[in-house]
Motif scaffolding. Structure first.
Motif, PDB file in Angstrom:
ATOM      1  N   UNK A 111       0.857  -1.183   0.000  1.00  0.00           N
ATOM      2  CA  UNK A 111       0.000   0.000   0.000  1.00  0.00           C
ATOM      3  C   UNK A 111       0.890   1.229   0.000  1.00  0.00           C
ATOM      4  N   UNK A 112       0.759   2.092  -0.976  1.00  0.00           N
ATOM      5  CA  UNK A 112       1.529   3.324  -1.019  1.00  0.00           C
ATOM      6  C   UNK A 112       3.017   3.102  -1.167  1.00  0.00           C
ATOM      7  N   UNK A 113       3.801   4.024  -0.622  1.00  0.00           N
ATOM      8  CA  UNK A 113       5.258   3.966  -0.664  1.00  0.00           C
ATOM      9  C   UNK A 113       5.819   4.168   0.736  1.00  0.00           C
ATOM     10  N   UNK A 114       6.992   3.599   0.971  1.00  0.00           N
ATOM     11  CA  UNK A 114       7.633   3.705   2.276  1.00  0.00           C
ATOM     12  C   UNK A 114       8.994   4.378   2.131  1.00  0.00           C
ATOM     13  N   UNK A 115       9.258   5.327   3.002  1.00  0.00           N
ATOM     14  CA  UNK A 115      10.562   5.975   3.059  1.00  0.00           C
ATOM     15  C   UNK A 115      11.385   5.305   4.152  1.00  0.00           C
ATOM     16  N   UNK A 116      12.590   4.896   3.797  1.00  0.00           N
ATOM     17  CA  UNK A 116      13.468   4.309   4.783  1.00  0.00           C
ATOM     18  C   UNK A 116      14.701   3.713   4.092  1.00  0.00           C
ATOM     19  N   UNK A 117      15.884   4.025   4.573  1.00  0.00           N
ATOM     20  CA  UNK A 117      16.111   4.905   5.701  1.00  0.00           C
ATOM     21  C   UNK A 117      15.963   6.367   5.313  1.00  0.00           C
ATOM     22  N   UNK A 118      15.889   7.216   6.313  1.00  0.00           N
ATOM     23  CA  UNK A 118      16.017   8.657   6.147  1.00  0.00           C
ATOM     24  C   UNK A 118      16.963   9.120   7.245  1.00  0.00           C
ATOM     25  N   UNK A 119      18.155   9.525   6.828  1.00  0.00           N
ATOM     26  CA  UNK A 119      19.229   9.876   7.759  1.00  0.00           C
ATOM     27  C   UNK A 119      19.651  11.315   7.486  1.00  0.00           C
ATOM     28  N   UNK A 120      19.787  12.120   8.533  1.00  0.00           N
ATOM     29  CA  UNK A 120      20.116  13.528   8.316  1.00  0.00           C
ATOM     30  C   UNK A 120      20.794  14.129   9.541  1.00  0.00           C
ATOM     31  N   UNK A 121      21.608  15.151   9.271  1.00  0.00           N
ATOM     32  CA  UNK A 121      22.279  15.863  10.355  1.00  0.00           C
ATOM     33  C   UNK A 121      21.322  16.723  11.164  1.00  0.00           C
ATOM     34  N   UNK A 122      20.243  17.194  10.519  1.00  0.00           N
ATOM     35  CA  UNK A 122      19.305  18.081  11.204  1.00  0.00           C
ATOM     36  C   UNK A 122      17.954  18.013  10.507  1.00  0.00           C
ATOM     37  N   UNK A 123      16.969  18.639  11.116  1.00  0.00           N
ATOM     38  CA  UNK A 123      15.621  18.534  10.574  1.00  0.00           C
ATOM     39  C   UNK A 123      15.509  19.189   9.199  1.00  0.00           C
ATOM     40  N   UNK A 124      16.161  20.325   8.994  1.00  0.00           N
ATOM     41  CA  UNK A 124      16.053  20.996   7.696  1.00  0.00           C
ATOM     42  C   UNK A 124      16.563  20.090   6.576  1.00  0.00           C
ATOM     43  N   UNK A 125      17.681  19.424   6.818  1.00  0.00           N
ATOM     44  CA  UNK A 125      18.224  18.519   5.813  1.00  0.00           C
ATOM     45  C   UNK A 125      17.302  17.327   5.607  1.00  0.00           C
ATOM     46  N   UNK A 126      16.767  16.807   6.702  1.00  0.00           N
ATOM     47  CA  UNK A 126      15.838  15.674   6.594  1.00  0.00           C
ATOM     48  C   UNK A 126      14.600  16.066   5.800  1.00  0.00           C
ATOM     49  N   UNK A 127      14.104  17.253   6.031  1.00  0.00           N
ATOM     50  CA  UNK A 127      12.889  17.691   5.346  1.00  0.00           C
ATOM     51  C   UNK A 127      13.143  17.859   3.847  1.00  0.00           C
ATOM     52  N   UNK A 128      14.331  18.349   3.491  1.00  0.00           N
ATOM     53  CA  UNK A 128      14.651  18.523   2.075  1.00  0.00           C
ATOM     54  C   UNK A 128      14.663  17.175   1.358  1.00  0.00           C
ATOM     55  N   UNK A 129      15.284  16.166   1.974  1.00  0.00           N
ATOM     56  CA  UNK A 129      15.343  14.846   1.345  1.00  0.00           C
ATOM     57  C   UNK A 129      13.972  14.180   1.361  1.00  0.00           C
ATOM     58  N   UNK A 130      13.231  14.352   2.464  1.00  0.00           N
ATOM     59  CA  UNK A 130      11.873  13.814   2.520  1.00  0.00           C
ATOM     60  C   UNK A 130      11.041  14.360   1.365  1.00  0.00           C
ATOM     61  N   UNK A 131      11.090  15.661   1.149  1.00  0.00           N
ATOM     62  CA  UNK A 131      10.311  16.281   0.075  1.00  0.00           C
ATOM     63  C   UNK A 131      10.740  15.751  -1.290  1.00  0.00           C
ATOM     64  N   UNK A 132      12.052  15.564  -1.465  1.00  0.00           N
ATOM     65  CA  UNK A 132      12.549  15.045  -2.742  1.00  0.00           C
ATOM     66  C   UNK A 132      12.105  13.605  -2.961  1.00  0.00           C
ATOM     67  N   UNK A 133      12.101  12.812  -1.907  1.00  0.00           N
ATOM     68  CA  UNK A 133      11.657  11.426  -2.033  1.00  0.00           C
ATOM     69  C   UNK A 133      10.165  11.359  -2.338  1.00  0.00           C
TER      70      UNK A 133
END
Length: 283
Positions: free
Chosen positions: A200-222
């Motif tokens: 069902x849908x898509x799963x993100x994992x792993x998501x590894x980042x130095x900080x929330x801003x970086x994590x959010x940028x990659x999350x949005x790109x994924x």
């Protein structure tokens, strides 16, 4: 002879791991569509099936990552056969495969007490968040994860996972249908992740980042790489408050919870960098 005597426990062939994935889907765990083939790269002898009269009765995995760490998953007994002791027998076979390694698992909350009786101790809860995410263009600075030198990805992964997993990471990144994205600042890898299609849908994992801003940028790109429209799921260590906040700010809601547990010591991990767990089945 008791009713358990006819249970035959053996290692699965790599193409049989799909049976365990199908059973996991039936339990509502929503595995990724390509998970089985990726999982086989870790420890081909670490997947077990229990059979009665040639029919699958129980499954479990306990994959040995190195000489110190193993991870247990896919612990399922066929619903019509539960309560007969088959689960304990295949459990014991899996644990024996791990030898004296520390074993980790992500166990459903209802089984946490049973795992504690087997020597597991709670480290922290993981919570699966899910929902639909509005997507746009990928943020600036994002590149394909495959364009990052693999040695950098592997070194970064070593800060968030208890053991080396070279073959698995290579396959996870390269598998058809999986999309990896990374954020590089001043020539340094600061965030990366993978999204894959699930039942069902898509799963993100792993998501590894130095900080929330970086994590959010990659999350949005994924999320953008997934094409938009479908549900997206992110498994978050609840001890990372920034990760919990990120999931909430994107409108994702808790849909499932597990208990990350270990039988012994593991190397220090930077959980503040884990915004998404790779997979509940293999850690």
């Amino acid at each position: 002879m008791n009713e358990q005597a006819d249970l035959r426990i053996r290692a699965m062939a790599p193409d049989e791991i799909a049976v365990a994935a199908d059973w996991a889907a039936a339990e509502g765990w929503n595995p990724g569509c390509g998970d089985a083939a990726c999982f086989a790269t870790v420890d081909a002898e670490g997947f077990f099936i229990g059979e009665l009269d040639g029919a699958a009765a129980a499954t479990i995995s306990c994959v040995n990552y190195d000489d110190r760490f193993a991870f247990l998953g896919f612990y399922i007994v066929r619903p019509d056969l539960r309560g007969r002791g088959y689960g304990l027998r295949i459990w014991n076979a899996a644990v024996e495969h791990a030898g004296d390694r520390t074993i980790g698992l992500d166990g459903v909350v209802a089984q946490q007490g049973n795992y504690q009786k087997s020597g597991f101790r709670l480290a922290y809860p993981n919570v699966r968040y899910g929902g639909r995410v509005a997507t746009g263009a990928a943020p600036p600075g994002i590149i394909a994860l495959a364009d990052v030198p693999f040695a950098l990805v592997e070194a970064d992964d070593a800060t968030v996972f208890p053991a080396p997993r070279t073959a698995f990471l290579r396959t996870w990144i390269d598998t058809s249908g999986h999309a990896g994205r990374a954020l590089v600042r001043d020539g340094r890898l600061v965030a990366w992740g993978v999204i894959r299609p699930a039942r069902t849908g898509c799963k993100i994992g792993p998501l590894v980042a130095d900080d929330r801003a970086a994590a959010e940028a990659v999350f949005a790109a994924l999320a953008a790489a997934a094409g938009g429209g479908g549900e997206i799921f992110l498994d978050v260590p609840s001890v990372n408050r920034d990760a919990v906040a990120l999931a909430g700010d994107y409108g994702l809601s808790p849909v499932f919870e597990t208990a990350r547990m270990y039988t012994g010591a593991i190397r220090p991990l930077r959980l503040e960098r884990v915004f998404g767990v790779t997979t509940f089945e293999l850690g």
